[in-house]
Every structure is written in C-alpha cells, then in structure tokens.
Design an enzyme around this catalytic site. Structure first.
Site, PDB file in Angstrom:
ATOM      1  N   CYS A 127       0.814  -1.219   0.000  1.00 52.81           N
ATOM      2  CA  CYS A 127       0.000   0.000   0.000  1.00 52.81           C
ATOM      3  C   CYS A 127       0.847   1.269   0.000  1.00 52.81           C
ATOM      4  CB  CYS A 127      -0.955  -0.006   1.185  1.00 52.81           C
ATOM      5  SG  CYS A 127      -0.161  -0.312   2.779  1.00 52.81           S
ATOM      6  N   HIS A 240      -2.896   6.583   4.346  1.00 53.44           N
ATOM      7  CA  HIS A 240      -1.485   6.786   4.656  1.00 53.44           C
ATOM      8  C   HIS A 240      -1.037   8.138   4.103  1.00 53.44           C
ATOM      9  CE1 HIS A 240      -1.465   2.777   5.993  1.00 53.44           C
ATOM     10  NE2 HIS A 240      -0.751   2.189   5.049  1.00 53.44           N
TER      11      HIS A 240
END
Length: 330
Positions: A127, A240
């Site tokens: 990710c 994130h």
C-alpha cells in the site's frame, strides 16, 4: 463479456472493499463468489450484488472462476496460486508472496500495465508503494529521479480490521482512564506514533521500509534508483500520508511540477496553502485518487530538488482499487 469472480479473504477489510469497488466501477461480474476461512464458511453477508454465502477458501474450485482476488496471507497465496493458474484462472494477489519474484509482474496500472504480458498471476504492490508510485513515476519520466527519501504516516488500516479495532478500543480505554494495551502493534497506538512497521532487517530498516525500495524499483524498471524510507504508524483509521523528498537529474520547479501532477490520472492536486488546502487523511478517505500537495523547492537539493506530501486511502489505491484496476486491464 462478463466474468466469474472469486474473492479469497472476503471477510477482511481489503476483501470487503474489493466487493464495493467492483460494484462502484461497474465491473462486468457474471457471478461473484466469496471465500474465507473454514470458521466463516456458511455465513451469509449482504453485498451490493445481493446476499452471498461465504465458502471455504480451502476447497475453492478455480476452474469455475475467471479471476480470483487473493486478499489473504502470503503463505496461503504461495500454497494456492499455482493451483488457481493451472486451472486457467487469473490471480491478482494482494499479499507480498510474489512481489519480488522476477517471473511475476508487479503492477500499478497507471504505470506498467505492459508488464502483465501473458502472466496469469499478477502481484499487487504494498500500500505504501502504490500511494507514492503515480506522482513519483510521472516526475521520474519528466525529470529523472536520482534520490528519493520518504517518511510515512501510516494508518492503522494497514494492519487490517484488527488494527483499526485496536485503535478504537484503546483510545476509548485511554479516555476512560483504563489500562491501554497492545496486541496488534508493538506498543499502544492510542495517542502515540510507532516508528516500527513489520520486522527489522539486517540493515536496521524494517521490511515495510524495504518494500518501498524493492517495489518502486521493480515497478519503474529502474533497479538503481537511490531510495530510502522510514515508516511510522500513527493513530488514524485509514489513509497513509507520505512526506517525499526527491533529487532530480534535470532542474525542476514547483510550478512545473504542479502543472504536471495536476494533469495525470490517479492524482488530485491539493495545493493552495493560502486557503489551507493540502492532502490530509480526512479529505483522502474513501477517495480513489491520491492527493498531492505542499509542493515546494527542496532546500537541500535546490533547483534539482522537490518536496511534497501525499495522502492515499490505504484500503483503496493501496489495495482494493489497484487490484480491481489490474483486473480491468485483463
């Protein structure tokens, strides 16, 4: 043409999100089968495709599927991927099992779809890598990357549903004056930051940090780019953030970089500091595009350096969305 789809690990955070993305993007689904562990088999869950009964992933018949999304552990993927591809089924694997295998393409569709070739097995990147890859690649094509230094601010969603639950529970415990514990993370996550994601390697970087190095080089087809990364877990639910510094071969200006990044697929430019507009988890949550902003000349590398901040939904572009985009290319 429509396709018979299977999702392995359908009860996890990424598996559930793949179902939503398939529906949201109008993927041509002929049939959808959901698989999980034996203890979940037999349960029925509601989906945008209707109520579907969970099946045991261990007994899946891949000859009945055209595409299987593996949102499940790397060990399980290694044991079952060949079984699936031998049955003629494409596998899009979200684990780290095959990312560093030279024979398996590692794909971000906006960058290297051609890498798929005739492979039946395609790996989805980590990710953290996927979120940074699109802006970095476009800057690399235009200006050439010499050095990349990344510091991450990673949400608890990176540790799955259990990580998000631990944040919720332990924050409540902290506010109520109760003992704050940790099971998923190395230390309590509530009101804390932890510069430790995955296992430490021989060079004292963590595996999460090295994944960014290994995977970016492979996706770009550039084995010699100098990349360094520090990964930090923070007490947010999903999305994130990444602070990125680059040194470039050619001179680069913030204005030109903003123009370039504002025009590419998969990026939303959020760079209006006069009005406090910049990437944030609050604004990037549930968003397909990666937000990019705070673009400025780097003070160390001067006119050959740039610094910027990105935010991307870890469960979407960092996992489920990228996997579905790969399937769309198939």
């Amino acid at each position: 043409m429509s396709y018979k789809i299977g999702i392995m690990g359908a009860t996890g955070a990424v598996g559930r999100e793949i179902v939503e993305v398939l529906h949201d993007r109008n993927f041509p689904v002929e049939s959808l089968r959901l698989y999980a562990s034996e203890r979940s088999a037999g349960k029925t869950i509601e989906t945008p495709f209707g109520a579907i009964t969970i099946e045991n992933a261990g007994s899946a018949d891949y000859s009945q599927l055209d595409i299987a999304f593996f949102a499940i552990s790397g060990g399980w993927s290694k044991e079952n991927a060949k079984k699936a591809t031998d049955a003629g089924c494409y596998v899009v694997d979200n684990s780290s099992a095959f990312r560093y295998d030279d024979a398996v393409p590692l794909v971000v569709p906006e960058i290297n779809t051609d890498a798929i070739g005739d492979s039946k097995l395609i790996a989805n990147p980590n990710c953290t890598t996927a979120i940074a890859a699109i802006p970095l690649y476009n800057l690399h094509k235009e200006y050439g990357l010499k050095k990349v230094i990344i510091s991450t601010y990673q949400a608890t969603s990176g540790a799955g549903a259990a990580g998000m639950s631990e944040l919720t529970e332990e924050t409540r415990n902290y506010l109520e004056g109760k003992d704050v514990k940790n099971e998923v993370f190395a230390h309590p996550i509530a009101f804390n930051t932890i510069p430790h994601i995955d296992s430490f390697q021989d060079n004292d970087y963590t595996r999460e940090e090295m994944k960014v190095v290994w995977e970016t080089r492979k996706i770009f087809g550039e084995p010699d780019i100098a990349i360094s990364c520090t990964c930090v877990r923070i007490p947010t639910m999903r999305v994130h953030g990444e602070s990125i510094v680059i040194e470039t071969e050619k001179a680069i200006s913030p204005g030109d970089a903003k123009k370039l990044l504002g025009e590419i697929e998969g990026v939303e430019l959020k760079d209006d500091i006069e009005n406090n507009v910049y990437p944030m988890p609050l604004t990037a949550t549930k968003k397909y595009d990666v937000e990019v902003g705070r673009i400025r000349q780097n003070l160390v590398f001067g006119d050959h350096g740039l610094e910027f901040f990105v935010c991307g939904d870890q469960i979407l572009k960092g996992a489920a969305l990228n996997a579905v985009q790969i399937a769309e290319k198939l």
